[in-house]
Design a protein around this motif. Structure first.
Motif, short mmCIF file in Angstrom:
data_model
loop_
_atom_site.label_atom_id
_atom_site.label_comp_id
_atom_site.label_asym_id
_atom_site.label_seq_id
_atom_site.Cartn_x
_atom_site.Cartn_y
_atom_site.Cartn_z
N ALA A 215 0.83 -1.20 0.00
CA ALA A 215 0.00 0.00 0.00
C ALA A 215 0.87 1.26 0.00
CB ALA A 215 -0.93 0.00 1.21
N LEU A 216 1.94 1.24 0.78
CA LEU A 216 2.87 2.37 0.84
C LEU A 216 3.56 2.58 -0.51
CD1 LEU A 216 4.25 4.58 2.50
CD2 LEU A 216 5.94 2.89 3.21
N GLU A 217 3.91 1.49 -1.18
CA GLU A 217 4.56 1.61 -2.49
C GLU A 217 3.64 2.28 -3.50
OE1 GLU A 217 5.71 -2.30 -3.58
OE2 GLU A 217 7.58 -2.26 -2.42
N TRP A 218 2.35 1.94 -3.47
CA TRP A 218 1.42 2.57 -4.42
C TRP A 218 1.28 4.06 -4.13
CZ3 TRP A 218 0.73 0.47 -8.73
CH2 TRP A 218 0.57 -0.90 -8.89
N ILE A 219 1.33 4.44 -2.85
CA ILE A 219 1.29 5.87 -2.51
C ILE A 219 2.52 6.59 -3.05
CG2 ILE A 219 1.44 7.49 -0.59
CD1 ILE A 219 -1.34 6.46 -0.98
N ILE A 220 3.68 5.92 -2.96
CA ILE A 220 4.92 6.51 -3.50
C ILE A 220 4.81 6.68 -5.01
CG2 ILE A 220 7.38 6.09 -3.87
CD1 ILE A 220 7.43 4.72 -1.14
N PHE A 221 4.25 5.67 -5.69
CA PHE A 221 4.07 5.79 -7.14
C PHE A 221 3.14 6.95 -7.48
CE2 PHE A 221 4.78 0.94 -7.51
CZ PHE A 221 6.15 1.14 -7.46
N ALA A 222 2.08 7.12 -6.68
CA ALA A 222 1.15 8.22 -6.92
C ALA A 222 1.85 9.56 -6.72
CB ALA A 222 -0.05 8.10 -5.97
N ALA A 223 2.70 9.65 -5.68
CA ALA A 223 3.43 10.89 -5.43
C ALA A 223 4.40 11.20 -6.58
CB ALA A 223 4.18 10.80 -4.11
N MET A 224 5.05 10.16 -7.11
CA MET A 224 5.97 10.37 -8.24
C MET A 224 5.22 10.85 -9.48
SD MET A 224 8.47 7.05 -7.80
CE MET A 224 9.29 7.40 -9.35
N ALA A 225 4.06 10.24 -9.73
CA ALA A 225 3.26 10.67 -10.89
C ALA A 225 2.81 12.12 -10.73
CB ALA A 225 2.06 9.75 -11.05
N LEU A 226 2.42 12.49 -9.49
CA LEU A 226 1.99 13.87 -9.24
C LEU A 226 3.15 14.84 -9.41
CD1 LEU A 226 -0.50 15.49 -8.34
CD2 LEU A 226 0.29 15.24 -5.98
N TYR A 227 4.34 14.44 -8.96
CA TYR A 227 5.52 15.28 -9.10
C TYR A 227 5.88 15.49 -10.57
CZ TYR A 227 10.41 16.73 -8.91
OH TYR A 227 11.59 17.39 -9.10
N MET A 228 5.83 14.42 -11.36
CA MET A 228 6.14 14.53 -12.78
C MET A 228 5.13 15.43 -13.48
SD MET A 228 7.19 10.58 -13.59
CE MET A 228 7.40 10.90 -15.33
#
Length: 305
Positions: A215-228
């Motif tokens: 679950a934490l990994e998916w949040i990190i992926f979401a944060a990376m997508a938002l940053y990009m």
């Protein structure tokens, strides 16, 4: 859209972490089932059978026994005594073949008891005769090296390791912890042994750490997508802003016309302003020549009078 998808996957993993036992709990492992109906010899054991209560009859194989050190019961360190038990009407799994199966006995490891004394564990023997058991199925343990142990001892209840010690047997991918035994040869919690509680081998509720990490990994992926996305938006903004600034008078580039349209020569005065050199160096007239010509004319005029 992508961020929403990642957040949704994270929420799904959190839900799994909180409710991971819903399916296994619904299996009703406390219902006593016929052993031969749920267990097949020489076949993998489904994980859902862990902790399943079963009933069976059969007899002990007293000479096929191992002692497992490093066990703890009621805070005391000690030993498990594990004896092979031959169930009545045992059978191989569907489609499973084994070399010499007709000449071998099908048996399953059964934990007969616990003791803190090594001598008591090594000397304990199961009785001969018919036995009826009600037990829980435990998932088999992985093998561990035991070269430093005395003969007859193993570190884990591993059927692959036990079968190597008793090659005339076929076995299961699991072992039994008896709840109760009846018959003349019951041999559970007797002969200096204490009965081992049927501890639950399946996790009971709680929070699944593995699912939580996912679950934490998916949040990190979401944060990376938002940053990009933010970086792309920021770059586009600055490109647009720079385009507007280039039209401002303060930042407008200044151009100097050195040759008017239709002219074949460059204006010497303009070039002089650009280079800092005298205009005559760019094809203009020298100021000195014009002055000398004027003075000569004046002298001649005065002398004539």
């Amino acid at each position: 859209m992508l961020v929403t998808c990642f957040v949704g996957l994270s929420a799904w993993q959190v839900d799994r972490a909180q409710h991971k036992n819903d399916i296994t709990n619904s299996a009703d492992v406390d219902e006593v089932k016929d052993f031969n109906a749920v267990m097949n010899a020489q076949a993998p054991m489904p994980g859902i059978l862990a902790d399943q209560r079963v009933s069976l009859s059969g007899h002990w194989l007293p000479d096929a026994q191992v002692v497992v050190p490093g066990r703890v019961q009621d805070g005391d360190d000690g030993y498990w005594v594990v004896t092979m038990f031959a169930p009545d009407d045992a059978h191989l799994g569907e489609g499973v073949t084994a070399e010499g199966a007709d000449e071998k006995t099908i048996a399953i490891p059964v934990v007969r008891g616990f003791t803190t004394g090594e001598d008591a564990a090594m000397s304990s023997q199961a009785k001969s005769g018919d036995v009826e058991l009600t037990a829980r199925i435990g998932p088999i343990e992985g093998p561990e090296p035991g070269n430093d142990l005395p003969e007859g001892q193993v570190r884990t209840v591993s059927t692959s390791q036990i079968i190597n010690m008793f090659p005339d047997l076929l076995t299961y991918s699991g072992f039994l912890i008896p709840e109760k035994a009846s018959g003349a040869a019951a041999s559970i919690g007797t002969d200096g042994l204490a009965q081992v509680p049927t501890t639950t081998t399946r996790d009971e509720g709680g929070f699944d750490l593995q699912s939580a990490v996912y679950a934490l990994e998916w949040i990190i992926f979401a944060a990376m997508a938002l940053y990009m996305w933010f970086q792309l938006l920021r770059d586009d903004y600055f490109k647009r802003r720079l385009g507007e600034d280039s039209q401002d008078s303060e930042n407008r580039a200044e151009y100097v016309v050195v040759k008017p349209a239709g002219s074949s020569t460059i204006d010497p005065e303009v070039m002089s302003n650009l280079t800092g050199l005298p205009a005559h160096r760019h094809g203009g007239k020298k100021p000195g020549k014009a002055g000398k010509s004027t003075r000569k004319t004046d002298t001649s005029t005065t002398g004539g009078n």
